[in-house]
Every structure is written in C-alpha cells, then in structure tokens.
Design a protein around this motif. Structure first.
Motif, PDB file in Angstrom:
ATOM      1  N   VAL A   1       0.957  -1.213   0.110  1.00  0.00           N
ATOM      2  CA  VAL A   1      -0.048  -0.045  -0.051  1.00  0.00           C
ATOM      3  C   VAL A   1       0.853   1.185  -0.155  1.00  0.00           C
ATOM      4  O   VAL A   1       1.756   1.261   0.606  1.00  0.00           O
ATOM      5  CB  VAL A   1      -0.839   0.005   1.282  1.00  0.00           C
ATOM      6  CG1 VAL A   1      -1.679   1.355   1.350  1.00  0.00           C
ATOM      7  CG2 VAL A   1      -1.877  -1.189   1.325  1.00  0.00           C
TER       8      VAL A   1
ATOM      9  N   VAL B   1       0.336   5.186   0.371  1.00  0.00           N
ATOM     10  CA  VAL B   1      -0.397   6.368   1.078  1.00  0.00           C
ATOM     11  C   VAL B   1       0.098   7.759   0.450  1.00  0.00           C
ATOM     12  O   VAL B   1       1.306   7.904   0.728  1.00  0.00           O
ATOM     13  CB  VAL B   1      -0.557   6.360   2.577  1.00  0.00           C
ATOM     14  CG1 VAL B   1      -1.559   7.519   2.924  1.00  0.00           C
ATOM     15  CG2 VAL B   1      -1.103   4.761   2.878  1.00  0.00           C
TER      16      VAL B   1
ATOM     17  N   VAL C   1      -3.527   4.502  -1.805  1.00  0.00           N
ATOM     18  CA  VAL C   1      -4.810   5.016  -1.140  1.00  0.00           C
ATOM     19  C   VAL C   1      -4.515   6.646  -0.919  1.00  0.00           C
ATOM     20  O   VAL C   1      -3.403   6.923  -0.293  1.00  0.00           O
ATOM     21  CB  VAL C   1      -4.883   4.471   0.623  1.00  0.00           C
ATOM     22  CG1 VAL C   1      -6.025   5.295   1.223  1.00  0.00           C
ATOM     23  CG2 VAL C   1      -5.149   3.135   0.081  1.00  0.00           C
TER      24      VAL C   1
ATOM     25  N   THR D   1      -7.616  11.775  -6.758  1.00  0.00           N
ATOM     26  CA  THR D   1      -7.462  10.173  -7.199  1.00  0.00           C
ATOM     27  C   THR D   1      -7.591   9.979  -8.428  1.00  0.00           C
ATOM     28  O   THR D   1      -6.685   9.149  -8.914  1.00  0.00           O
ATOM     29  CB  THR D   1      -8.552   9.460  -6.226  1.00  0.00           C
ATOM     30  OG1 THR D   1      -8.453   9.953  -4.948  1.00  0.00           O
ATOM     31  CG2 THR D   1      -8.444   7.969  -6.365  1.00  0.00           C
TER      32      THR D   1
ATOM     33  N   LEU E   1      -9.863   8.060  -0.011  1.00  0.00           N
ATOM     34  CA  LEU E   1     -10.332   8.175   1.232  1.00  0.00           C
ATOM     35  C   LEU E   1     -11.977   8.472   1.076  1.00  0.00           C
ATOM     36  O   LEU E   1     -12.760   7.946   1.710  1.00  0.00           O
ATOM     37  CB  LEU E   1      -9.924   8.731   2.449  1.00  0.00           C
ATOM     38  CG  LEU E   1     -10.342   8.332   3.759  1.00  0.00           C
ATOM     39  CD1 LEU E   1     -10.016   6.825   3.976  1.00  0.00           C
ATOM     40  CD2 LEU E   1      -9.625   9.278   4.783  1.00  0.00           C
TER      41      LEU E   1
ATOM     42  N   THR F   1      -8.013   5.781   7.667  1.00  0.00           N
ATOM     43  CA  THR F   1      -6.955   5.271   6.713  1.00  0.00           C
ATOM     44  C   THR F   1      -6.527   3.804   7.330  1.00  0.00           C
ATOM     45  O   THR F   1      -6.285   3.311   6.485  1.00  0.00           O
ATOM     46  CB  THR F   1      -5.831   6.312   6.680  1.00  0.00           C
ATOM     47  OG1 THR F   1      -6.549   7.558   6.166  1.00  0.00           O
ATOM     48  CG2 THR F   1      -4.935   5.889   5.758  1.00  0.00           C
TER      49      THR F   1
ATOM     50  N   VAL G   1      -8.997   1.410   6.380  1.00  0.00           N
ATOM     51  CA  VAL G   1      -8.905   0.861   4.965  1.00  0.00           C
ATOM     52  C   VAL G   1      -7.563   0.156   4.600  1.00  0.00           C
ATOM     53  O   VAL G   1      -7.771  -0.954   3.999  1.00  0.00           O
ATOM     54  CB  VAL G   1      -8.927   2.317   4.029  1.00  0.00           C
ATOM     55  CG1 VAL G   1      -8.348   2.007   2.559  1.00  0.00           C
ATOM     56  CG2 VAL G   1     -10.222   2.808   4.260  1.00  0.00           C
ATOM     57  N   ILE G   2      -6.337   0.535   5.157  1.00  0.00           N
ATOM     58  CA  ILE G   2      -5.180  -0.260   4.754  1.00  0.00           C
ATOM     59  C   ILE G   2      -5.360  -1.676   5.439  1.00  0.00           C
ATOM     60  O   ILE G   2      -4.884  -2.555   4.744  1.00  0.00           O
ATOM     61  CB  ILE G   2      -3.998   0.374   5.509  1.00  0.00           C
ATOM     62  CG1 ILE G   2      -3.732   1.722   4.667  1.00  0.00           C
ATOM     63  CG2 ILE G   2      -2.798  -0.385   5.646  1.00  0.00           C
ATOM     64  CD1 ILE G   2      -2.699   2.801   5.775  1.00  0.00           C
TER      65      ILE G   2
ATOM     66  N   VAL H   1     -15.471   4.513  -0.598  1.00  0.00           N
ATOM     67  CA  VAL H   1     -14.388   5.350  -1.003  1.00  0.00           C
ATOM     68  C   VAL H   1     -14.354   5.957  -2.489  1.00  0.00           C
ATOM     69  O   VAL H   1     -15.134   5.565  -3.164  1.00  0.00           O
ATOM     70  CB  VAL H   1     -13.017   4.121  -0.941  1.00  0.00           C
ATOM     71  CG1 VAL H   1     -12.808   3.913   0.667  1.00  0.00           C
ATOM     72  CG2 VAL H   1     -13.377   2.975  -1.795  1.00  0.00           C
TER      73      VAL H   1
ATOM     74  N   GLY I   1      -6.952  -4.072  -4.223  1.00  0.00           N
ATOM     75  CA  GLY I   1      -7.646  -2.689  -4.392  1.00  0.00           C
ATOM     76  C   GLY I   1      -9.190  -2.927  -4.178  1.00  0.00           C
ATOM     77  O   GLY I   1      -9.693  -3.298  -3.436  1.00  0.00           O
TER      78      GLY I   1
END
Length: 302
Positions: free
Chosen positions: A68, A70, A111, A121, A138, A228, A231-232, A245, A266
């Motif tokens: 991942v 970020v 992310v 994004t 996010l 976050t 989500v991770i 998201v 993902g």
C-alpha cells in the motif's frame, strides 16, 4: 511482510506513520517527503518511540515492493484560506511524482488522502498510469462515519447496528443515501423502538460533527488517520470489507465516492444497493462536479 509507504509527511502523514507502528500494522514503513529534513526528522522521532521499527527514508526504489502506498499531500495553511486552496500545489505535486512512480513499476494499491479527494485520485490514476482497481481515495469514508454517529446519537442504538453510506463528493456534493440506511435492520422511515428519526436533522448533525472538529482543531486528521488505518487493514488482510471510497465507477463515467469491497488488489466488488431515483440524480451531479475539478487540474498542467 506488510509493506506500507507514505508520500507526504506533514501532520496527517506523520500521525499515520506513528499509528501504523503503534498498532503494529506495518512490518516495513517507507517514508517520503519533498523536504529531506522533515523526512529525517520524522525517522528519528519515530525511532525514539519504536526503536525496532523497520524504516526506509527518501528511497523511491523502495516503493516497488509496497503493498500500500498512501498519498498524504497537502498544505494545511492553504486549506484554511479556501476549501480547495490546495488544488494547484497538489496537482503539480501529483504530476511531478509520476516519473518516480513509473520508474519503479509500482504494483500495490494507492490510498489517496489529498483533496479535492475524488478528483486528485482520478488524476493520480491517470498521471501515474496505474490501473483503476489499484487507485482509491479515502472519499466519503469519514462523512459516512459522521452520519452513522449522528444516527447513533439520535436513536440511542449501538453504533455497530447502524449501516448506510454517503456517496458523491467529499468536501463538495455529498449524497446521503437514506435508501441504504438501516438501524437494527430497519429502514430509517420506520420508528426505531417507537421513535421516528428526522433525516434532515440527522444530515445537519452529521455535518456539524465535522464542523466541530475543524473549528476546534483546524483539522479532522485524527478521524482521517483512524479510518485510513482501517482501509489499509482491509487491503492487507484481503477482507472484502465495504467502504464508501473514491473509486472509478463506470456507471458514473469516472471517480466518485461509492461503496465497494476492498481486498489486496484494491477495489473488489461494487456494492450495488438500490437507490432512490433522486439519489441517483444527486450522484450524477456530484460526478459532474468532480469531472469539472479534474478538467481544471488538467488545464493547470498544460
């Protein structure tokens, strides 16, 4: 080995790094910032608290093997001046970073925390030449959490019994999908143990939950970091847990906040809940606003 990288080591990026180490979510942490002193400073600060941490600093080649990555770009001072005050600097930063990402052939999941979230994004996915599945933002995760908190406060029910999602555009055209909201399995238009909830008041309270954080702290970074991390964790554990998201949603011709399952690739399955016709129209309005932001950013790069 769980390998996570963070680009941008300001307030949010630094706090996220510390939280990942404190909760033992990362076996290896790659830290990158445009300011070398900041990156080295964070490295030494983290090592004082987590002396056995496996940290890699300012090494772009290290992102090749990340699970991942970020993106925590942004300037808090510019954000205080205008809701989209970071747009110009963030656009340029995303464009400038593209070369480094392309060189390492990144295969993990991005992310994005930068704002305006859905549009940046989309820009990352395009500029960095990554697959839509592996680039998420996010989005309205925090907005969804605030909505559920407002419902919990009004209904006096356990927060874990409340479901429902906010779609659309974070910090813009939010779409509260009341059609998706359930309290103990009941729709919100039904009395909850004899008490009828007012959806207008709930929407106002959800926004106020965010307002109080911004008014008191100047930021909502604590909530952002917490979600976050969740989500991770969903990505690393291949959990298929559902989050609203920022994703590329073909039905709306681009990136928008929408509930999807998250896994180690993902984006997994889209959660295609039946929506009211008005909600679908509102999501289209949000999608158009996001496309306009993306067009503005594209023009900045010409």
């Amino acid at each position: 080995m769980r390998q996570i990288g963070i680009i941008g080591l300001g307030q949010v990026g630094s706090a996220l790094a510390a939280q990942l180490l404190a909760t033992r979510k990362a076996d290896r942490l790659v830290l990158i910032d445009q300011n070398d002193d900041r990156a080295v400073g964070l490295q030494h600060d983290l090592l004082a608290g987590f002396p056995t941490a496996n940290l890699v600093v300012q090494d772009w080649s290290a992102i090749a093997d990340l699970d991942v990555l970020v993106v925590a770009l942004g300037d808090q001072e510019l954000l205080r001046e205008s809701r989209f005050g970071e747009l110009t600097t963030t656009t340029k930063a995303i464009h400038d970073l593209a070369k480094q990402v392309k060189l390492v052939d990144f295969k993990g999941v991005v992310v994005n925390l930068a704002n305006p979230n859905e549009a940046t994004t989309a820009l990352i996915q395009r500029e960095w030449l990554l697959q839509p599945q592996q680039v998420i933002g996010l989005g309205t995760v925090l907005d969804t959490a605030r909505l559920r908190l407002a419902i919990q406060s009004a209904s006096k029910q356990n927060i874990n019994s409340i479901t429902g999602y906010v779609y659309g555009q974070h910090d813009g055209d939010l779409v509260t999908a009341w059609s998706t909201v359930r309290v103990n399995g009941q729709t919100i238009d039904q009395p909850i143990y004899g008490k009828k909830l007012d959806d207008h008041n709930l929407a106002v309270q959800a926004k106020m939950n965010g307002f109080y954080a911004l008014k008191g702290l100047g930021s909502d970074w604590n909530g952002m970091v917490a979600w976050t991390c969740r989500v991770i964790d969903a990505i690393l554990t291949d959990s298929n847990e559902v989050f609203s998201v920022a994703v590329n949603q073909p039905q709306f011709n681009g990136y928008i906040s929408y509930p999807v399952q998250l896994n180690h690739h993902g984006v997994g399955n889209y959660v295609l809940l039946p929506l009211y016709p008005l909600e679908e129209e509102q999501i289209k309005v949000a999608a158009n606003a996001i496309q306009e932001q993306l067009a503005t950013m594209s023009n900045l790069l010409k």
